[in-house]
Design a protein around this motif. Structure first.
Motif, short mmCIF file in Angstrom:
data_model
loop_
_atom_site.label_atom_id
_atom_site.label_comp_id
_atom_site.label_asym_id
_atom_site.label_seq_id
_atom_site.Cartn_x
_atom_site.Cartn_y
_atom_site.Cartn_z
N ALA A 6 0.82 -0.93 0.06
CA ALA A 6 0.09 0.04 0.12
C ALA A 6 0.78 1.29 -0.05
CB ALA A 6 -0.88 0.11 1.09
N LEU A 7 1.87 1.37 0.94
CA LEU A 7 2.77 2.46 0.87
C LEU A 7 3.86 2.62 -0.13
CD1 LEU A 7 3.04 2.92 4.73
CD2 LEU A 7 1.57 3.89 3.43
N LEU A 8 4.13 1.46 -0.60
CA LEU A 8 5.51 1.51 -1.56
C LEU A 8 4.90 0.83 -2.98
CD1 LEU A 8 8.06 0.14 0.79
CD2 LEU A 8 7.77 2.60 0.09
N PRO A 9 4.04 1.45 -3.70
CA PRO A 9 3.72 0.79 -5.09
C PRO A 9 4.67 0.66 -5.90
CG PRO A 9 2.84 3.21 -4.71
CD PRO A 9 3.21 2.73 -3.55
N GLY A 10 4.94 -0.20 -6.70
CA GLY A 10 5.52 -0.76 -7.78
C GLY A 10 6.87 -1.63 -7.30
N LEU A 11 6.92 -1.83 -5.88
CA LEU A 11 8.08 -2.68 -5.43
C LEU A 11 7.55 -4.08 -5.64
CD1 LEU A 11 10.43 -2.14 -3.70
CD2 LEU A 11 8.94 -2.77 -1.50
N SER A 13 7.23 -8.15 -5.68
CA SER A 13 6.29 -9.07 -4.68
C SER A 13 7.26 -9.46 -3.70
CB SER A 13 5.40 -10.08 -5.39
OG SER A 13 6.21 -10.96 -6.23
N GLY A 14 8.50 -9.98 -4.17
CA GLY A 14 9.49 -10.40 -3.15
C GLY A 14 9.73 -9.64 -2.22
N ARG A 15 10.15 -8.42 -2.51
CA ARG A 15 10.39 -7.37 -1.48
C ARG A 15 9.16 -7.13 -0.67
NH1 ARG A 15 13.85 -5.99 -5.90
NH2 ARG A 15 16.17 -5.95 -5.16
N VAL A 16 8.15 -6.80 -1.21
CA VAL A 16 6.85 -6.42 -0.44
C VAL A 16 6.68 -7.48 0.64
CG1 VAL A 16 4.41 -6.36 -0.58
CG2 VAL A 16 5.64 -5.20 -2.22
N GLU A 113 19.20 -1.35 -4.76
CA GLU A 113 18.36 -2.17 -5.81
C GLU A 113 17.15 -1.87 -6.19
OE1 GLU A 113 18.79 -5.89 -3.77
OE2 GLU A 113 21.03 -5.97 -3.60
N ALA A 114 16.23 -1.16 -5.37
CA ALA A 114 14.54 -1.04 -5.51
C ALA A 114 14.39 0.27 -5.84
CB ALA A 114 13.90 -1.52 -4.39
N ALA A 115 14.37 0.65 -7.19
CA ALA A 115 13.90 2.04 -7.68
C ALA A 115 12.65 2.75 -7.00
CB ALA A 115 13.72 2.17 -9.16
N PRO A 116 11.44 1.96 -6.91
CA PRO A 116 10.34 2.32 -6.12
C PRO A 116 10.85 2.86 -4.74
CG PRO A 116 9.92 0.54 -7.54
CD PRO A 116 11.19 0.52 -7.32
N PHE A 117 11.55 2.08 -4.04
CA PHE A 117 11.73 2.24 -2.64
C PHE A 117 12.70 3.61 -2.45
CE2 PHE A 117 14.23 2.11 1.34
CZ PHE A 117 13.12 2.27 2.20
N ARG A 118 13.54 3.65 -3.22
CA ARG A 118 14.47 4.73 -3.41
C ARG A 118 13.80 6.06 -3.65
NH1 ARG A 118 18.04 2.30 -6.44
NH2 ARG A 118 17.25 3.22 -8.62
N ALA A 119 12.68 5.82 -4.79
CA ALA A 119 11.91 6.93 -5.02
C ALA A 119 11.07 7.65 -3.86
CB ALA A 119 11.08 6.93 -6.32
#
Length: 211
Positions: A6-11, A13-16, A113-119
């Motif tokens: 919910a808070l990190l869209p685009g991440l 599934s494994g990291r979620v 490694e995760a652009a959505p989290f970095r953004a």
């Protein structure tokens, strides 16, 4: 859906799934998350409740830097994790709160490694910097009366403000004694009524005019 999706869209599934598996902490109001001089132990994600971050001078004077609510992050923690700097302020829950702490190693992997989290982190960082710049401008260029009137109007619920003079002073970046004197003047003018830990707004339109 868990909190991470919910808070990190685009991440992916494994990291979620890995983030959703982290334990959540249920904290009471008044719990300190960090104090000045501490080192960041992880990246806190606020899922529920409100956390306030304040800065305290050697004189004891306090200023509210910003509040962290669900889905928001803490710029002091980001600086601590990315720049290996100790906290200069302190964070405390002001309501019951539910928080997940992303470990330091996991935070570093996500940033690499995760652009959505970095953004997410950089957007939150930019938003906090804008808030702090606005706070600096307000404290530097706006008088005590409009700042205090704005705070009363923002906090009033049904005309009632439940806050101490010290809490109001921290919110607007002033001294408790200055706030107390101004509140006494307004009470004498019939704009507000005061009692211990509570202020009643009697003339909202006049406070709006002051703002």
């Amino acid at each position: 859906m868990g909190w991470a999706g919910a808070l990190l869209p685009g991440l992916d599934s494994g990291r979620v799934a890995r983030l959703d598996a982290l334990p959540a902490m249920d904290l009471p109001s008044g719990q300190y998350l960090f104090r000045a001089g501490d080192r960041a132990q992880g990246f806190a994600m606020v899922l529920d409740g409100r956390v306030e971050v304040t800065l305290t001078a050697a004189s004891g004077r306090e200023i509210l830097l910003y509040a962290i609510e669900p889905g928001q992050s803490c710029i002091q923690t980001t600086l601590g994790l990315m720049g290996d700097a100790p906290y200069s302020g302190e964070a405390r829950t002001v309501t019951q709160a539910r928080i997940v702490m992303i470990p330091v190693a996991e935070f570093a992997r996500l940033m690499d490694e995760a652009a959505p989290f970095r953004a997410f982190v950089f957007r939150a960082f930019a938003a906090r910097m804008a808030e702090l710049t606005a706070l600096l401008e307000t404290v530097a260029f706006t008088g005590i009366e409009p700042r205090l009137a704005r705070a009363l109007l923002d906090l009033a619920k049904g005309g009632q403000v439940h806050a101490t003079h010290a809490e109001l002073a921290a919110r607007i970046g002033s001294a408790r004694e200055v706030v107390s004197r101004q509140l006494e003047r307004w009470a004498g003018q019939g704009l507000i009524a005061t009692q211990r830990g509570q202020i009643t707004v009697l003339q909202q339109s006049e406070l709006e005019r002051i703002v």
